[in-house]
Design an enzyme around this catalytic site. Structure first.
Site, PDB file in Angstrom:
ATOM      1  N   GLN A 565       0.817  -1.207   0.000  1.00 20.25           N
ATOM      2  CA  GLN A 565       0.000   0.000   0.000  1.00 20.25           C
ATOM      3  C   GLN A 565       0.859   1.268   0.000  1.00 20.25           C
ATOM      4  O   GLN A 565       0.453   2.290  -0.533  1.00 20.25           O
ATOM      5  CB  GLN A 565      -0.915   0.011   1.234  1.00 20.25           C
ATOM      6  CG  GLN A 565      -1.948  -1.100   1.248  1.00 20.25           C
ATOM      7  CD  GLN A 565      -2.700  -1.136   2.557  1.00 20.25           C
ATOM      8  OE1 GLN A 565      -2.722  -0.149   3.301  1.00 20.25           O
ATOM      9  NE2 GLN A 565      -3.309  -2.277   2.867  1.00 20.25           N
ATOM     10  N   CYS A 566       2.039   1.202   0.597  1.00 19.24           N
ATOM     11  CA  CYS A 566       2.927   2.356   0.648  1.00 19.24           C
ATOM     12  C   CYS A 566       3.916   2.293  -0.510  1.00 19.24           C
ATOM     13  O   CYS A 566       4.234   1.213  -1.014  1.00 19.24           O
ATOM     14  CB  CYS A 566       3.687   2.395   1.973  1.00 19.24           C
ATOM     15  SG  CYS A 566       2.625   2.510   3.428  1.00 19.24           S
ATOM     16  N   THR A 567       4.391   3.459  -0.914  1.00 15.35           N
ATOM     17  CA  THR A 567       5.407   3.524  -1.965  1.00 15.35           C
ATOM     18  C   THR A 567       6.751   3.200  -1.331  1.00 15.35           C
ATOM     19  O   THR A 567       7.403   4.066  -0.746  1.00 15.35           O
ATOM     20  CB  THR A 567       5.430   4.919  -2.610  1.00 15.35           C
ATOM     21  OG1 THR A 567       4.132   5.233  -3.086  1.00 15.35           O
ATOM     22  CG2 THR A 567       6.416   4.956  -3.768  1.00 15.35           C
TER      23      THR A 567
END
Length: 702
Positions: A565-567
């Protein structure tokens, strides 16, 4: 004899003009250029503030100027300038003009001047030093007593002679009218020096009083004829009594006993060219509005009272005479022979100062490295940034560095506590109270960095392929706003987190013929690219971000773990990719074909003919081995984003096409031809025969 020296008086706009000429025109050329200086008669000025040479804001635009300015490139050059030689050259020019007669066609050369300057354009400090060359007379000119003056002490005699005798109101009025009439018909460079001849009229016979007749003859019954200096050699004073012949000069000096600095060179002209050693002069100091005040004075000077008058020298003899001593460097405010410094930051509007400072570094590129760089094209290109996160922050800062003046952000997110360390437009305060809107805060931050940028932020969600519509009214409104923004900008930057969020802007940008720039990040890799545009003469155009895909974009955020979900990327990847994206964009703008610039066929280490070199299609970077690759990819006829079928459907159907693409699974694949590609692949796979063998035999594909 004392003379009032010129004082320099520079208007602030001149410094701006000088800086502009240096940056945009002169660059490294420090050749002397003409500069126009003006002086005027101002009776209201105090004595110490009179006799000023005024340098106006447009002083560098006149080709008919007797001043010269040498604006050097470094402060060391300014400090080490051979000033005696420079002053000698300026004096020699006047000396030669006197001897060859050109001074008569341009008398304003008698009050020419020189400026040595250095413009520190980074700190906006201007160093300058004026020189007003004055040729010395040897022997010096001294005041003489009129023959009818009564006896008095020697000191009083000298003072009175220095002051001169004032014209009567009638004489002054007549003189001003005559000078004004003459000035209308001559070149403006003639007006500072002229000849005046008094004509005495016969007194009125009806008056029987001899004293009254004498007074009328001296004042009201006289008029003036005015002529240029050149008329002296045509007999203007021929058969005229000496007491009625005057050499005149417009005198800005308000000192009663000290005529203006330009008189020194006029006296050299009178003696060297015409051999005159006793002269009657008028310090012309009247203005038309107060012409009856009689401020003009008559002074009588003598060069060598103990010697016999000299006859004019021949031309050959005059030209062989050496130049006498020349002085004229201006003293500074403390009375020392030194230059002056003005700090413009004290007077400039800070926003205006920021504008000029931003432009400075860019314009310096044109001095040596890339003279043909079109900065105006970059400056006026309107950029739409879809995404105001890590990529959006760095891209916007780089665009500011290139002088882009209009930047618009689109983002629907808010600033979280993890953002400020990676996204330079945000800080800790932006994370409080649920977090500020990224688009709005990014716009505000850019304005804080550089007030001259035109920037706005729009909080909206870009409709994404594979994400069915939940509220059609809201999604339609977002689509309409996005369409308006794309139509109002020249370049679109795709800087979002997900692949599917880039799909619709790619379609819309291709349909609108806009420049589309794209950057995407991996953990230790990135891709930076420009999308191709349609050109009739080149059907094999460059591809887009989706041209290598064999499936349409889908929902990539479904069932993701936290690390997905996070970069998750190395912190240095985003700044590198952002910098390359902006540099690729600027190089594209500078190419003669603009967005239609072809990608280089082979890797070439030499710079191309256009200002910033090659313009690749894609740059793929890998931090695992610190390598960048330039890649070229052609457009795919069945691309889900830029194929003709998809773009045509969007142009024809607009929102209806977008709604179907978002809601109907498989619609885009069927429209673009990807579904047919899948079917043909399955048919080809079914046609392959497999020869099954034992476990100990190799599998042979027939």
């Amino acid at each position: 004899m004392q003379y009032a020296p010129f004082a320099s008086d520079i208007e602030l706009p001149f410094y701006t003009s000088l800086a502009s000429h240096k940056i945009n025109h002169d660059k490294l050329d420090d050749s002397a250029r003409p500069v126009l200086g003006l002086y005027e008669i101002r009776p209201s000025d105090p004595e110490a503030a009179s006799c000023r040479i005024q340098i106006h804001g447009n002083a560098l635009t006149s080709s008919e100027a007797e001043g010269m300015i040498k604006n050097v490139n470094t402060v060391e050059e300014y400090r080490n300038m051979d000033r005696p030689h420079l002053l000698h050259q300026a004096g020699q020019m006047i000396w030669d003009a006197i001897h060859d007669g050109t001074i008569l066609s341009c008398p304003s050369l008698l009050c020419s001047f020189v400026i040595v300057s250095f413009a520190d354009l980074k700190k906006y400090k201007f160093h300058y030093w004026f020189a007003f060359p004055a040729i010395h007379s040897d022997p010096q000119w001294v005041p003489v007593q009129p023959t009818d003056q009564v006896s008095q002490s020697h000191q009083d005699h000298d003072i009175d002679n220095l002051k001169g005798s004032h014209l009567s109101p009638h004489e002054s009025t007549a003189l001003v009218e005559a000078v004004q009439t003459w000035s209308y018909i001559v070149d403006h460079r003639q007006r500072g020096f002229f000849l005046a001849r008094k004509s005495r009229l016969r007194p009125d016979a009806s008056s029987g009083d001899p004293q009254t007749k004498s007074a009328q003859q001296d004042t009201s019954n006289s008029n003036w004829q005015i002529a240029s200096l050149s008329e002296y050699e045509n007999g203007f004073f021929k058969n005229v009594a000496d007491e009625d012949c005057y050499f005149c000069f417009s005198d800005p000096s308000n000192y009663e006993q000290a005529p203006g600095w330009m008189l020194r060179n006029l006296l050299v002209l009178i003696k060297q060219r015409w051999g005159i050693e006793r002269v009657q002069l008028i310090r012309y100091r009247d203005v038309h509005a107060k012409r009856d005040q009689g401020r003009s004075t008559v002074i009588r000077l003598e060069s060598s009272p103990k010697q016999e008058p000299q006859t004019p020298k021949s031309l050959q003899t005059r030209e062989s005479l050496p130049l006498p001593k020349v002085t004229g460097w201006e003293r500074n405010s403390t009375g020392k022979l030194a230059g002056r410094i003005v700090n413009l930051t004290e007077y400039m509007d800070p926003k205006r100062l920021a504008d000029q400072s931003v432009d400075l570094n860019l314009k310096l590129i044109k001095w040596r490295i890339s003279p043909t760089l079109d900065l105006e094209k970059i400056k006026h290109t309107k950029c739409l940034l879809l995404g105001a996160g890590t990529l959006g922050s760095y891209v916007s800062r780089n665009l500011l560095g290139w002088g882009v003046k209009k930047i618009t952000f689109v983002d629907n997110g808010t600033v979280s506590f993890s953002n400020p360390v990676r996204q330079p437009l945000f800080n800790f305060q932006d994370c409080l109270n649920g977090g500020a809107r990224k688009a709005h805060r990014a716009s505000e931050a850019l304005t804080e960095i550089y007030p001259g940028v035109e920037t706005t932020g729009h909080a909206l969600s870009v409709p994404m392929a594979g994400h069915p519509i939940v509220d059609e009214r809201v999604t339609r409104a977002d689509f309409d706003r996005l369409q308006t923004l794309i139509d109002g900008h020249d370049a679109i930057f795709l800087l979002m987190d997900t692949r599917e969020s880039r799909w619709l802007p790619t379609v819309m940008g291709k349909a609108a013929g806009k420049i589309v720039m794209n950057a995407a990040l991996g953990f230790d890799s990135f891709v930076v690219m420009r999308h191709g545009i349609t050109e009739d003469e080149k059907p094999a155009e460059l591809g887009c971000y989706f041209c290598n895909d064999v499936v349409a974009p889908a929902n990539s955020t479904k069932d993701q773990t936290l690390d997905q979900q996070c970069t998750v990327t190395r912190p240095g990847v985003a700044p590198i990719a952002s910098a390359l994206l902006v540099e690729l964009f600027v190089s594209l703008l500078q190419h003669p074909k603009g967005a239609g610039a072809p990608a280089p066929i082979a890797r070439n280490t030499e710079r191309d003919d256009h200002p910033l070199g090659a313009v690749p299609h894609q740059i793929r970077g890998f931090l695992s081995n610190f390598e960048n690759l330039s890649v070229t990819g052609k457009s795919y006829p069945s691309c889900s984003a830029c194929s003709d079928k998809v773009v045509s459907a969007y142009r024809e159907q607009g929102w209806d096409f977008v709604r179907r693409a978002l809601n109907e699974h498989g619609y885009v694949e069927e429209l673009s031809g990807l579904k047919e590609v899948h079917e043909k692949a399955e048919e080809a796979l079914a046609d392959i025969d497999w020869d099954e063998a034992s476990d100990n035999e190799e599998i042979e594909i027939l």
